[in-house]
Design a protein around this motif. Structure first.
Motif, PDB file in Angstrom:
ATOM      1  N   TYR A   1       4.734   3.770  -5.158  1.00  0.00           N
ATOM      2  CA  TYR A   1       3.473   3.072  -4.931  1.00  0.00           C
ATOM      3  C   TYR A   1       3.364   1.833  -5.818  1.00  0.00           C
ATOM      4  CZ  TYR A   1       1.095   6.266  -1.734  1.00  0.00           C
ATOM      5  OH  TYR A   1       0.724   6.973  -0.625  1.00  0.00           O
ATOM      6  N   ILE A   2       3.806   1.941  -7.061  1.00  0.00           N
ATOM      7  CA  ILE A   2       3.740   0.794  -7.975  1.00  0.00           C
ATOM      8  C   ILE A   2       4.617  -0.339  -7.469  1.00  0.00           C
ATOM      9  CG2 ILE A   2       4.326  -0.005 -10.301  1.00  0.00           C
ATOM     10  CD1 ILE A   2       3.534   2.794 -11.311  1.00  0.00           C
ATOM     11  N   TYR A   3       5.866  -0.007  -7.104  1.00  0.00           N
ATOM     12  CA  TYR A   3       6.759  -1.025  -6.550  1.00  0.00           C
ATOM     13  C   TYR A   3       6.186  -1.610  -5.256  1.00  0.00           C
ATOM     14  CZ  TYR A   3      10.608   0.026  -9.765  1.00  0.00           C
ATOM     15  OH  TYR A   3      11.396   0.173 -10.878  1.00  0.00           O
TER      16      TYR A   3
ATOM     17  N   PHE B   1      11.508  -8.447  -1.540  1.00  0.00           N
ATOM     18  CA  PHE B   1      12.106  -7.260  -0.928  1.00  0.00           C
ATOM     19  C   PHE B   1      12.757  -6.335  -1.959  1.00  0.00           C
ATOM     20  CE2 PHE B   1      11.738  -9.861   2.880  1.00  0.00           C
ATOM     21  CZ  PHE B   1      11.398  -8.919   3.836  1.00  0.00           C
ATOM     22  N   PHE B   2      13.026  -6.850  -3.159  1.00  0.00           N
ATOM     23  CA  PHE B   2      13.625  -5.996  -4.186  1.00  0.00           C
ATOM     24  C   PHE B   2      12.723  -4.802  -4.475  1.00  0.00           C
ATOM     25  CE2 PHE B   2      17.041  -8.606  -6.532  1.00  0.00           C
ATOM     26  CZ  PHE B   2      17.416  -9.262  -5.364  1.00  0.00           C
ATOM     27  N   PRO B   3      11.472  -5.024  -4.928  1.00  0.00           N
ATOM     28  CA  PRO B   3      10.599  -3.868  -5.174  1.00  0.00           C
ATOM     29  C   PRO B   3      10.163  -3.176  -3.893  1.00  0.00           C
ATOM     30  CG  PRO B   3       9.378  -5.909  -5.469  1.00  0.00           C
ATOM     31  CD  PRO B   3      10.825  -6.289  -5.290  1.00  0.00           C
TER      32      PRO B   3
ATOM     33  N   LEU C   1       9.895   1.869  -1.075  1.00  0.00           N
ATOM     34  CA  LEU C   1       9.936   2.685   0.139  1.00  0.00           C
ATOM     35  C   LEU C   1      10.945   3.816   0.005  1.00  0.00           C
ATOM     36  CD1 LEU C   1       9.842  -0.085   2.922  1.00  0.00           C
ATOM     37  CD2 LEU C   1       7.969   1.427   2.246  1.00  0.00           C
ATOM     38  N   ALA C   2      12.094   3.521  -0.618  1.00  0.00           N
ATOM     39  CA  ALA C   2      13.124   4.545  -0.784  1.00  0.00           C
ATOM     40  C   ALA C   2      12.685   5.620  -1.770  1.00  0.00           C
ATOM     41  CB  ALA C   2      14.431   3.889  -1.257  1.00  0.00           C
TER      42      ALA C   2
ATOM     43  N   THR D   1       0.461   0.942   1.425  1.00  0.00           N
ATOM     44  CA  THR D   1      -0.048  -0.048   0.463  1.00  0.00           C
ATOM     45  C   THR D   1      -0.250  -1.399   1.133  1.00  0.00           C
ATOM     46  OG1 THR D   1       2.207  -0.614  -0.248  1.00  0.00           O
ATOM     47  CG2 THR D   1       1.055   1.093  -1.503  1.00  0.00           C
ATOM     48  N   GLN D   2       0.406  -1.615   2.280  1.00  0.00           N
ATOM     49  CA  GLN D   2       0.228  -2.886   2.981  1.00  0.00           C
ATOM     50  C   GLN D   2      -1.152  -3.002   3.641  1.00  0.00           C
ATOM     51  OE1 GLN D   2       3.736  -3.748   5.536  1.00  0.00           O
ATOM     52  NE2 GLN D   2       4.008  -5.410   4.072  1.00  0.00           N
TER      53      GLN D   2
END
Length: 335
Positions: free
Chosen positions: A42-44, A259-261, A266-267, A277-278
């Protein structure tokens, strides 16, 4: 005598309030790890969503000078150069054949389909309008995760996902006077492209790593991007600063670093859950539109935003069954 000793031992446990280790939350390390990964996810996810929220305002600014095809595909070309530097400098392994097939799906959706459709839509509608229409993206991503990634959200999850999407879409229709613009069709198409690429990218991130997924997808896209990018490139670099900054943001953040975080989150936390979160993104986009484009946000906007935050928080407790695959860590970016 043994029976008396056992009863005496049980009595002492009661007097000393010895915890029942079988029922203690600390007795299940696997559950604790899963909860920890979900919270990190969730943080990422929130970090990535904050970065993505500026995409449409930055795109509107860039389109004031650049051709929409250049904005849509040129950002991918520039990001592919950054991705090549990352892959070469960190000596990443080549994708497997199965991973390569998945990367083509990610490239088609996240690098080509979404940018093209979103750029066309931004020629006709405000960034805040587009941001709100994209509010159904979390629901679409959850559907894609169920179809392609083996996740099985509970009925409670779908209830809150539908509530959040319905709230955002209702807000959008209210703002549009009950009708949708033709550009909304392009936005809906971009949602399909993004949701499928998100689900597939998250699946690949569990074995390949989030930064590697978007990097290889960009490199795979480069041969398709380079020709139209050159053809639609501006004749001169003597351009206003704001459109240049907008295009650079799209290239470095929206198309690459964001896209890194995102894929890592998501993974870690699960595609269905972290994608919710979107639901916050439309309102972060509105804030960015107010600050960058001087668009207006009223009391209703903030009320709906507050309700969406509450839905995300409550929906976080819903169960989602999925196949466990050890997620790649950020440390895996360097082999």
């Amino acid at each position: 005598m043994r029976l008396i000793a056992d009863r005496t031992h049980d009595h002492c446990r009661t007097l000393n309030h010895e915890p029942d280790r079988k029922n203690s939350p600390y007795s299940n390390p696997s559950a604790m790890t899963h909860s920890h990964n979900e919270n990190l996810g969730y943080i990422y996810g929130i970090i990535a969503v904050t970065a993505f929220a500026i995409t449409l305002p930055a795109m509107r600014v860039a389109l004031s000078v650049f051709d929409p095809v250049f904005v849509a595909l040129g950002r991918g070309t520039g990001a592919a150069v950054l991705a090549s530097i990352f892959l070469w400098s960190t000596r990443q392994r080549l994708p497997t054949r199965d991973e390569a097939r998945g990367l083509i799906i990610v490239a088609a959706g996240a690098v080509i389909g979404f940018p093209l459709l979103a750029a066309w839509a931004m020629l006709y509608v405000d960034a805040s309008h587009g941001g709100v229409v994209l509010g159904i993206l979390p629901l679409a991503t959850a559907v894609a995760a169920a179809l392609f990634s083996g996740e099985r959200p509970s009925a409670r999850f779908w209830l809150f996902a539908l509530a959040g999407a319905g709230l955002v879409v209702g807000y959008s229709l209210n703002r549009a006077g009950g009708t949708l613009h033709m550009a909304d069709l392009a936005l809906f198409g971009s949602i399909v492209c993004a949701s499928v690429s998100y689900a597939e990218g998250a699946r690949l991130s569990k074995t390949l790593g989030g930064p590697q997924v978007i990097s290889w997808a960009l490199v795979f896209s480069f041969p398709v991007l380079i020709v139209p990018t050159i053809h639609y490139a501006p004749a001169t670099l003597d351009l206003p600063l704001e459109p240049l900054l907008g295009f650079l943001y799209l290239t470095a953040i929206s198309q690459y670093l964001g896209f890194f975080p995102w894929y890592h989150g998501l993974a870690l936390g699960g595609i269905s859950k972290v994608s919710q979160t979107q639901l916050l993104q439309p309102f972060l986009t509105i804030i960015a539109s107010v600050l960058i484009l001087e668009e207006h946000a009223d009391f209703m906007t903030w009320l709906v935003a507050t309700l969406v935050v509450a839905i995300v928080a409550i929906g976080k407790r819903s169960q989602v069954k999925h196949h466990e695959i050890k997620p790649a860590t950020m440390a895996d970016t360097v082999s």
